[in-house]
Design a protein around this motif. Structure first.
Motif, short mmCIF file in Angstrom:
data_model
loop_
_atom_site.label_atom_id
_atom_site.label_comp_id
_atom_site.label_asym_id
_atom_site.label_seq_id
_atom_site.Cartn_x
_atom_site.Cartn_y
_atom_site.Cartn_z
N PRO A 81 -4.69 -28.80 -54.56
CA PRO A 81 -4.78 -28.40 -53.15
C PRO A 81 -5.93 -29.11 -52.44
N GLY A 82 -5.64 -29.59 -51.26
CA GLY A 82 -6.67 -30.23 -50.44
C GLY A 82 -6.93 -31.68 -50.78
N ALA A 83 -6.47 -32.15 -51.93
CA ALA A 83 -6.68 -33.55 -52.33
C ALA A 83 -5.45 -34.37 -51.97
N HIS A 84 -5.67 -35.50 -51.32
CA HIS A 84 -4.53 -36.37 -50.98
C HIS A 84 -3.98 -36.96 -52.26
N HIS A 85 -2.70 -36.77 -52.49
CA HIS A 85 -2.07 -37.29 -53.70
C HIS A 85 -0.59 -37.53 -53.46
N HIS A 86 0.02 -38.22 -54.41
CA HIS A 86 1.43 -38.55 -54.36
C HIS A 86 2.06 -38.07 -55.66
N HIS A 87 3.38 -38.24 -55.78
CA HIS A 87 4.08 -37.69 -56.94
C HIS A 87 4.97 -38.71 -57.63
N LEU A 88 5.02 -38.59 -58.95
CA LEU A 88 5.98 -39.30 -59.78
C LEU A 88 6.93 -38.20 -60.26
N ILE A 89 8.23 -38.34 -59.96
CA ILE A 89 9.18 -37.25 -60.16
C ILE A 89 10.35 -37.71 -61.02
N CYS A 90 10.72 -36.89 -62.00
CA CYS A 90 11.85 -37.20 -62.86
C CYS A 90 13.15 -36.88 -62.12
N ASP A 91 14.04 -37.87 -62.03
CA ASP A 91 15.34 -37.70 -61.39
C ASP A 91 16.21 -36.67 -62.12
N SER A 92 15.98 -36.55 -63.41
CA SER A 92 16.84 -35.72 -64.23
C SER A 92 16.43 -34.25 -64.25
N CYS A 93 15.16 -33.97 -64.59
CA CYS A 93 14.74 -32.57 -64.77
C CYS A 93 13.82 -32.05 -63.67
N GLY A 94 13.32 -32.93 -62.81
CA GLY A 94 12.45 -32.50 -61.71
C GLY A 94 10.98 -32.38 -62.07
N THR A 95 10.63 -32.65 -63.31
CA THR A 95 9.22 -32.63 -63.69
C THR A 95 8.46 -33.61 -62.82
N ALA A 96 7.25 -33.24 -62.44
CA ALA A 96 6.47 -34.09 -61.56
C ALA A 96 5.06 -34.26 -62.09
N ALA A 97 4.48 -35.40 -61.77
CA ALA A 97 3.08 -35.68 -62.10
C ALA A 97 2.41 -36.16 -60.82
N ASP A 98 1.18 -35.72 -60.63
CA ASP A 98 0.40 -36.22 -59.51
C ASP A 98 -0.09 -37.61 -59.85
N ILE A 99 -0.03 -38.51 -58.89
CA ILE A 99 -0.55 -39.86 -59.09
C ILE A 99 -1.53 -40.19 -57.98
N ALA A 100 -2.43 -41.10 -58.28
CA ALA A 100 -3.46 -41.48 -57.31
C ALA A 100 -2.82 -42.10 -56.08
N PRO A 101 -3.45 -41.92 -54.93
CA PRO A 101 -2.89 -42.51 -53.71
C PRO A 101 -2.75 -44.02 -53.82
N ALA A 102 -1.79 -44.53 -53.08
CA ALA A 102 -1.61 -45.98 -53.00
C ALA A 102 -2.84 -46.57 -52.32
N ASP A 103 -2.94 -47.85 -52.36
CA ASP A 103 -4.05 -48.54 -51.70
C ASP A 103 -3.98 -48.26 -50.20
N GLU A 104 -4.89 -47.42 -49.73
CA GLU A 104 -4.88 -47.00 -48.32
C GLU A 104 -5.02 -48.19 -47.38
N GLU A 105 -5.79 -49.19 -47.74
CA GLU A 105 -5.97 -50.35 -46.86
C GLU A 105 -4.67 -51.13 -46.72
N TRP A 106 -3.91 -51.25 -47.81
CA TRP A 106 -2.61 -51.93 -47.75
C TRP A 106 -1.69 -51.22 -46.76
N ILE A 107 -1.68 -49.89 -46.80
CA ILE A 107 -0.84 -49.11 -45.89
C ILE A 107 -1.24 -49.36 -44.44
N ARG A 108 -2.54 -49.33 -44.16
CA ARG A 108 -3.03 -49.53 -42.80
C ARG A 108 -2.76 -50.97 -42.31
#
Length: 136
Positions: A81-108
């Motif tokens: 909660p409160g931390a910017h993060h993204h998800h890696l999600i299994c298509d099959s079972c829905g299990t998810a893992a938090d992953i570090a944000p993408a390169d913010e500068e690349w996005i901007r």
């Protein structure tokens, strides 16, 4: 908005706590419909619209993660909660893992190149988890 003017459907209360507890018992992301069925099967009586409302409020507060998939919105208890993060999600079972944000500068930079100003972003990466790959 003062505490006197908070919409009744957005206040903390027993129904919100029922939804929060049920969501905490799930593995991975679930739909509001799945959660509604689980709550009612467990003996609590709650309407589907109420589940949707409280899931939305939990997501807005940062207590639940939400992702959009072809079938609609899915939810899970937020593990960061409160931390910017993204998800890696299994298509099959829905299990998810938090992953570090993408390169913010690349996005901007990409946004600027296309004449956009970034207000927010969300990245979900889909694949298959180790358990699902091993069972195929």
């Amino acid at each position: 908005m003062t505490s006197e003017t908070v919409r009744p459907d957005l206040r903390e209360g027993p129904k919100r706590e029922t939804v929060r507890r049920a969501l905490a018992r799930t593995d991975g992301f679930v739909s509001a419909q799945q959660l509604h069925l689980e709550i009612n099967a467990g003996g609590d009586s709650i309407g589907l619209a109420t589940v949707y409302r409280h899931l939305g409020a939990l997501a807005e507060q940062g207590d639940a993660d939400t992702i959009s998939v072809a079938s609609g919105q899915l939810f899970r208890t937020c593990t960061r909660p409160g931390a910017h993060h993204h998800h890696l999600i299994c298509d099959s079972c829905g299990t998810a893992a938090d992953i570090a944000p993408a390169d913010e500068e690349w996005i901007r930079t990409a946004a600027r190149e296309h004449g956009f100003t970034v207000t927010h972003h969300r990245i979900e990466v889909f694949g298959r988890c180790r358990e699902c790959l091993d069972s195929e």
